[in-house]
Design a protein around this motif. Sequence first.
Motif, PDB file in Angstrom:
ATOM      1  N   HIS A 211      12.465 -28.627   0.256  1.00  0.00           N
ATOM      2  CA  HIS A 211      13.663 -28.145  -0.421  1.00  0.00           C
ATOM      3  C   HIS A 211      14.807 -27.795   0.528  1.00  0.00           C
ATOM      4  O   HIS A 211      15.903 -28.336   0.393  1.00  0.00           O
ATOM      5  N   PHE A 212      14.540 -26.915   1.493  1.00  0.00           N
ATOM      6  CA  PHE A 212      15.666 -26.476   2.320  1.00  0.00           C
ATOM      7  C   PHE A 212      16.189 -27.588   3.233  1.00  0.00           C
ATOM      8  O   PHE A 212      17.367 -27.955   3.166  1.00  0.00           O
ATOM      9  N   LEU A 213      15.354 -28.126   4.098  1.00  0.00           N
ATOM     10  CA  LEU A 213      15.830 -29.144   5.036  1.00  0.00           C
ATOM     11  C   LEU A 213      16.433 -30.367   4.352  1.00  0.00           C
ATOM     12  O   LEU A 213      17.453 -30.895   4.819  1.00  0.00           O
ATOM     13  N   PRO A 214      15.871 -30.856   3.231  1.00  0.00           N
ATOM     14  CA  PRO A 214      16.465 -32.033   2.588  1.00  0.00           C
ATOM     15  C   PRO A 214      17.901 -31.849   2.112  1.00  0.00           C
ATOM     16  O   PRO A 214      18.566 -32.840   1.789  1.00  0.00           O
ATOM     17  N   LEU A 215      18.390 -30.606   2.071  1.00  0.00           N
ATOM     18  CA  LEU A 215      19.807 -30.408   1.771  1.00  0.00           C
ATOM     19  C   LEU A 215      20.678 -31.111   2.811  1.00  0.00           C
ATOM     20  O   LEU A 215      21.793 -31.546   2.517  1.00  0.00           O
ATOM     21  N   ALA A 216      20.157 -31.222   4.029  1.00  0.00           N
ATOM     22  CA  ALA A 216      20.904 -31.903   5.090  1.00  0.00           C
ATOM     23  C   ALA A 216      20.933 -33.414   4.859  1.00  0.00           C
ATOM     24  O   ALA A 216      21.904 -34.081   5.232  1.00  0.00           O
ATOM     25  N   TYR A 217      19.883 -33.957   4.262  1.00  0.00           N
ATOM     26  CA  TYR A 217      19.867 -35.385   3.959  1.00  0.00           C
ATOM     27  C   TYR A 217      20.841 -35.690   2.817  1.00  0.00           C
ATOM     28  O   TYR A 217      21.730 -36.538   2.937  1.00  0.00           O
ATOM     29  N   ALA A 218      20.646 -34.969   1.701  1.00  0.00           N
ATOM     30  CA  ALA A 218      21.466 -35.227   0.511  1.00  0.00           C
ATOM     31  C   ALA A 218      22.926 -34.890   0.738  1.00  0.00           C
ATOM     32  O   ALA A 218      23.817 -35.473   0.111  1.00  0.00           O
ATOM     33  N   GLY A 219      23.193 -33.950   1.646  1.00  0.00           N
ATOM     34  CA  GLY A 219      24.561 -33.511   1.879  1.00  0.00           C
ATOM     35  C   GLY A 219      25.387 -34.447   2.748  1.00  0.00           C
ATOM     36  O   GLY A 219      26.579 -34.181   2.985  1.00  0.00           O
ATOM     37  N   GLN A 220      24.805 -35.549   3.183  1.00  0.00           N
ATOM     38  CA  GLN A 220      25.546 -36.481   4.033  1.00  0.00           C
ATOM     39  C   GLN A 220      26.709 -37.136   3.293  1.00  0.00           C
ATOM     40  O   GLN A 220      27.739 -37.448   3.887  1.00  0.00           O
ATOM     41  N   ASN A 221      26.529 -37.343   1.982  1.00  0.00           N
ATOM     42  CA  ASN A 221      27.571 -38.040   1.227  1.00  0.00           C
ATOM     43  C   ASN A 221      27.325 -37.872  -0.264  1.00  0.00           C
ATOM     44  O   ASN A 221      26.179 -37.762  -0.704  1.00  0.00           O
ATOM     45  N   LYS A 222      28.392 -37.853  -1.058  1.00  0.00           N
ATOM     46  CA  LYS A 222      28.239 -37.803  -2.515  1.00  0.00           C
ATOM     47  C   LYS A 222      27.611 -39.078  -3.044  1.00  0.00           C
ATOM     48  O   LYS A 222      26.951 -39.083  -4.089  1.00  0.00           O
ATOM     49  N   ASP A 223      27.847 -40.177  -2.349  1.00  0.00           N
ATOM     50  CA  ASP A 223      27.342 -41.489  -2.752  1.00  0.00           C
ATOM     51  C   ASP A 223      25.909 -41.649  -2.254  1.00  0.00           C
ATOM     52  O   ASP A 223      25.666 -41.700  -1.047  1.00  0.00           O
ATOM     53  N   MET A 224      24.944 -41.737  -3.189  1.00  0.00           N
ATOM     54  CA  MET A 224      23.548 -41.844  -2.787  1.00  0.00           C
ATOM     55  C   MET A 224      23.264 -43.127  -2.018  1.00  0.00           C
ATOM     56  O   MET A 224      22.307 -43.199  -1.235  1.00  0.00           O
ATOM     57  N   ALA A 225      24.077 -44.144  -2.212  1.00  0.00           N
ATOM     58  CA  ALA A 225      23.894 -45.375  -1.437  1.00  0.00           C
ATOM     59  C   ALA A 225      24.133 -45.090   0.042  1.00  0.00           C
ATOM     60  O   ALA A 225      23.425 -45.622   0.916  1.00  0.00           O
ATOM     61  N   GLU A 226      25.118 -44.229   0.325  1.00  0.00           N
ATOM     62  CA  GLU A 226      25.390 -43.842   1.707  1.00  0.00           C
ATOM     63  C   GLU A 226      24.252 -42.975   2.255  1.00  0.00           C
ATOM     64  O   GLU A 226      23.882 -43.080   3.428  1.00  0.00           O
ATOM     65  N   VAL A 227      23.726 -42.114   1.399  1.00  0.00           N
ATOM     66  CA  VAL A 227      22.589 -41.284   1.805  1.00  0.00           C
ATOM     67  C   VAL A 227      21.390 -42.166   2.140  1.00  0.00           C
ATOM     68  O   VAL A 227      20.696 -41.945   3.143  1.00  0.00           O
ATOM     69  N   ASN A 228      21.156 -43.181   1.326  1.00  0.00           N
ATOM     70  CA  ASN A 228      20.035 -44.087   1.576  1.00  0.00           C
ATOM     71  C   ASN A 228      20.206 -44.830   2.894  1.00  0.00           C
ATOM     72  O   ASN A 228      19.223 -45.068   3.619  1.00  0.00           O
ATOM     73  N   GLN A 229      21.443 -45.206   3.226  1.00  0.00           N
ATOM     74  CA  GLN A 229      21.697 -45.856   4.512  1.00  0.00           C
ATOM     75  C   GLN A 229      21.415 -44.892   5.669  1.00  0.00           C
ATOM     76  O   GLN A 229      20.871 -45.299   6.709  1.00  0.00           O
TER      77      GLN A 229
END
Length: 444
Positions: A211-229
């Motif tokens: 939960h806590f650390l993954p905020l850094a992953y998801a917070g990279q971009n509003k666009d999940m495609a960018e997060v996946n990259q």
Amino acid sequence: MKRWNGLSVTVIFVLLAMIVSACGGSGGNSGSGETGNNGANASGKAVKISLLNSKGEIQTQLEEAAKAFHEDNPDITLEIMAAPAGTSPFERASTLYASGNPPTMMMLDTGDVEKFKDRILDLSEEKWNADAVENATNLTTFDGKNYGFPLAIEGYGFIYNKAVLDEAAGGSFDPSTVKTRDDLENLFKQIEASGKKALIISPMDWSLGAHFLPLAYAGQNKDMAEVNQFMDSLKAGTEDLSGNAVLNGLLDTFDMMKQYNIDKKSPLAGVYERGPEVLGKGEVGIWFQGNWAWPQIQDFDTASGAYGFLPVPVSNNPEDYGNQEISSAVSKRIIVDKEKSTPEQQEAAKKFLNWIVYEEKGQDFLVNQASIIPAFKNITIPAADPLGQSIQDYIARGKSQESMSTLPADHWAKVGASMQKYLNDSGDRATLIKEIEEYWTSVK
């Protein structure tokens, strides 16, 4: 040898005739797989099914739901199996399959469903697919077939006890005033000035790693495609996390949290159950956790149910993504085994899932008893608890950040352990970042 006389033989034939008559009168072939109104097959044969529950906080509620479902469907008995604490749903399900005795249904994290798709039932034709909220089945659909029942929408962040924060603020606390890390620290200081402790950090690996650390992953971009990259670059080893602004911003916030933690002297000593107790009793103002915690908070509540969520800020710029958003997503999924369960058990399991979505008792279990935000449009019962209401409000205002629902099954244990070392100051930031990078390059 004892000799049978004529009377005995006659009695035997009469008894045999009665047994045959009784069997024939039950109606239908017990192996036909046809189901009647009670969810059993047409012969009225009793069916026993089971569900592996990986949401320990609703074990009691699920057991009560199983009783209510049995009352409505007397020929179906549902057993609720609790997944051992600290074990990932994927690990437990894998162990049960290895033993050759998987339950009829299993509650898994979203990312685990695909790993079992060859052993579980295609649920694409079930009516509830059309009533699921937008995108609810996307992550469990493979080759055009959906394999997962979306059980719940969950969200997490800083849960606050409004009574404590009202006292600290000297009036009615306004959650919109916290938009930056400095805003959050100012709130911590106000709480402590009022005589209470600012917050508690629960040190479980699943809380820190899932939960806590993954905020850094998801917070990279509003666009999940960018997060996946971004995630792909982590796996490829081409992402230098030491210079990543979002991750370092989140860890800066975590460093501040450590300083105000009620368990600062023994940060790894706490257990999950301590969080809802100290928050509900008003000993602390804030707890990082999710809306699933409401049943436990309610047990200790002295604030008349006044609670809500604050996002976890990652910077001092209020416009930075994540500073005003709450992480939320369809989380837990229920799958139905097809490898070991009989057709009758599969039909009974599907009937239970439909009972949850369409029957009044099932909806009551989901919303009012288990405090779950349903993933179905047809369920219009408003969230019964303040945390569910708070999550729904963030979503309605477009202030939600999609949770990382497809992390590898061992992420929380391995990366969570690294976060625990960081929490305990037995590992510095450089070590933590190195271990995160090494984890992702090891993912196959």
